[in-house]
Every structure is written in C-alpha cells, then in structure tokens.
Design an enzyme around this catalytic site. Structure first.
Site, PDB file in Angstrom:
ATOM      1  N   ASP A   1     -15.091 -48.525  23.574  1.00  0.00           N
ATOM      2  CA  ASP A   1     -15.649 -48.752  25.001  1.00  0.00           C
ATOM      3  C   ASP A   1     -15.759 -50.297  25.010  1.00  0.00           C
ATOM      4  OD1 ASP A   1     -17.778 -49.360  22.973  1.00  0.00           O
ATOM      5  OD2 ASP A   1     -19.393 -48.301  24.081  1.00  0.00           O
TER       6      ASP A   1
ATOM      7  N   ASN B   1     -28.404 -55.067  26.910  1.00  0.00           N
ATOM      8  CA  ASN B   1     -28.289 -54.192  28.233  1.00  0.00           C
ATOM      9  C   ASN B   1     -28.611 -55.408  29.363  1.00  0.00           C
ATOM     10  OD1 ASN B   1     -27.349 -51.694  27.245  1.00  0.00           O
ATOM     11  ND2 ASN B   1     -29.136 -51.584  26.358  1.00  0.00           N
TER      12      ASN B   1
ATOM     13  N   HIS C   1     -19.713 -51.476  22.534  1.00  0.00           N
ATOM     14  CA  HIS C   1     -20.834 -51.356  21.272  1.00  0.00           C
ATOM     15  C   HIS C   1     -19.921 -51.707  19.752  1.00  0.00           C
ATOM     16  CE1 HIS C   1     -22.542 -48.843  24.363  1.00  0.00           C
ATOM     17  NE2 HIS C   1     -23.902 -49.079  23.598  1.00  0.00           N
TER      18      HIS C   1
ATOM     19  N   SER D   1     -29.132 -49.389  22.146  1.00  0.00           N
ATOM     20  CA  SER D   1     -27.998 -48.403  21.471  1.00  0.00           C
ATOM     21  C   SER D   1     -27.633 -48.799  20.047  1.00  0.00           C
ATOM     22  CB  SER D   1     -26.923 -47.996  22.706  1.00  0.00           C
ATOM     23  OG  SER D   1     -26.465 -49.623  23.161  1.00  0.00           O
TER      24      SER D   1
ATOM     25  N   GLY E   1     -29.471 -47.600  26.183  1.00  0.00           N
ATOM     26  CA  GLY E   1     -29.527 -48.284  27.545  1.00  0.00           C
ATOM     27  C   GLY E   1     -30.813 -48.915  27.663  1.00  0.00           C
TER      28      GLY E   1
END
Length: 212
Positions: free
Chosen positions: A187, A84, A190, A13, A51
């Site tokens: 979030d 991830n 990121h 991402s 992801g």
C-alpha cells in the site's frame, strides 16, 4: 522469583503491525528483543488501533479505563502516533494548499502529543518503579511531496524535545528515506515485515536502562 516486565504499546496501525504477517510487527519483535536483552519475561499489551489520530489517542489515554490501567502497570511503553494526521493532511488537500493543511496537522499533533505525554505522566505519578517511554518517530510515506517531508521532520524534532533519561525517540526518518520500496508494504503507506524489524531494532538501540 521471576521478574516480569510489563510492556504496553499504544498508537496507530504501526502499533497494530498492519502490513506485516502476524508476529512480525514492531511490537512483538521489540518485545522479543527486549526480553533477550533483559533476560526476563516481557508481557506485552498491544492496544494499537488502525487509523488512530493523535486526538484519538489522547481520548483513549485520558478516558479509557483499559488504557489507563495498562499504562499504570507498564514498565515499558511505546507510542506510535501522528502518521494518520499527516496522511489526512495530504489527502484532504487534493494537491492544493498543501502547506496550509500540513501546518494545521502539525499544530494539532503538537498539542495532542503534549496532552498524551502529560496524561501518561499523571497516570504514572504514583508509580513506585522505574518505567521507560519510547516513541516511534515518523517516516515519510509521501517522498514525492516536499511539504510532507518538511512537516514530518518538524514533528520528529518536536517529539525529541521531550527526551530525557527515561524518554527517547527512535528517529527512523532517514532509515526509510530512499528505501520506501524495500521497507513499505504494497500500500506504500505501512511498513512491511522488514520495515517493522528496522523500527524494533532502532527502539532496542535506545537502550533499556534503567530497567537493566
């Protein structure tokens, strides 16, 4: 005759630019900065997938025709992967046995990263021109978790062992440490636009030789 530099971005991402407004991820920003430095057109192919894990990226570079064609044609390649794997380790542990989960994630990342790089080198072995590989090191989105910090830094050190004239790592760990609120999206995982610009700037600082 106009020389066109082909830039292929692969990874998770971060390569997608999740968390930033369109055009503000590190890939488009780096493309623009590289174009300015090179003084020629840079055509980018962003193959990032939200992801994606290190195993997932290995599957794509080893089996996917679109990825393989783009990598064969690329003069400039960026890779962002491993985050991830570490995030899953943190979440799957549910706060217990953290060391075990991170240790396993690190071992898997090392194996998969080695396979990814070997596959890229195999794809490029008949390449006539010079090409550069640039890797985005990991920052720690979980500064409160001591184990995360330890294993993320170990991963970064491992990736740096591949460094040579045409391979370099943008180690952004220390730039993000203590500045998570400033550089991360809401979030808290990121980067935001400012964080992505920092990544792009660190990639540029690695240089573009011998493309120029």
């Amino acid at each position: 005759m106009i020389v066109v530099i082909h830039y292929t971005a692969i990874g998770d991402s971060l390569t997608v630019g999740f968390g930033a407004m369109p055009g503000n991820g590190f890939v488009p920003v780096y493309r623009g900065l590289a174009e300015y430095k090179l003084q020629t057109f840079v055509a980018s192919d962003n193959l990032g997938i939200n992801g994606l894990t290190s195993l997932g990226l290995y599957d794509y570079v080893s089996r996917n025709a679109t990825y393989q064609h783009s990598l064969r044609e690329a003069d400039l390649i960026t890779i962002s992967i491993g985050g991830n794997d570490m995030i899953r380790a943190a979440r799957s542990s549910n706060g217990s046995n953290l060391d075990f989960h991170f240790k396993q994630a690190l071992a898997d990342c090392k194996i998969n990263f080695s396979r990814i790089i070997k596959t890229i080198y195999d794809l490029k072995k008949n390449s006539n021109g010079v090409y550069l590989i640039r890797v985005v090191g990991l920052y720690n989105p979980f500064p409160q978790i001591e184990e995360a910090s330890k294993y993320i830094q170990q991963y970064n050190h491992f990736v740096e062992t591949y460094s040579k004239e045409t391979f370099a790592v943008a180690n952004i760990y220390n730039f993000f440490r203590g500045r998570e609120k400033e550089l991360l999206f809401i979030d808290r995982i990121h980067p935001n636009g400012r964080g992505y610009r920092l990544i792009a700037e660190q990639l540029v600082r690695l240089g573009l030789r011998p493309l120029i």
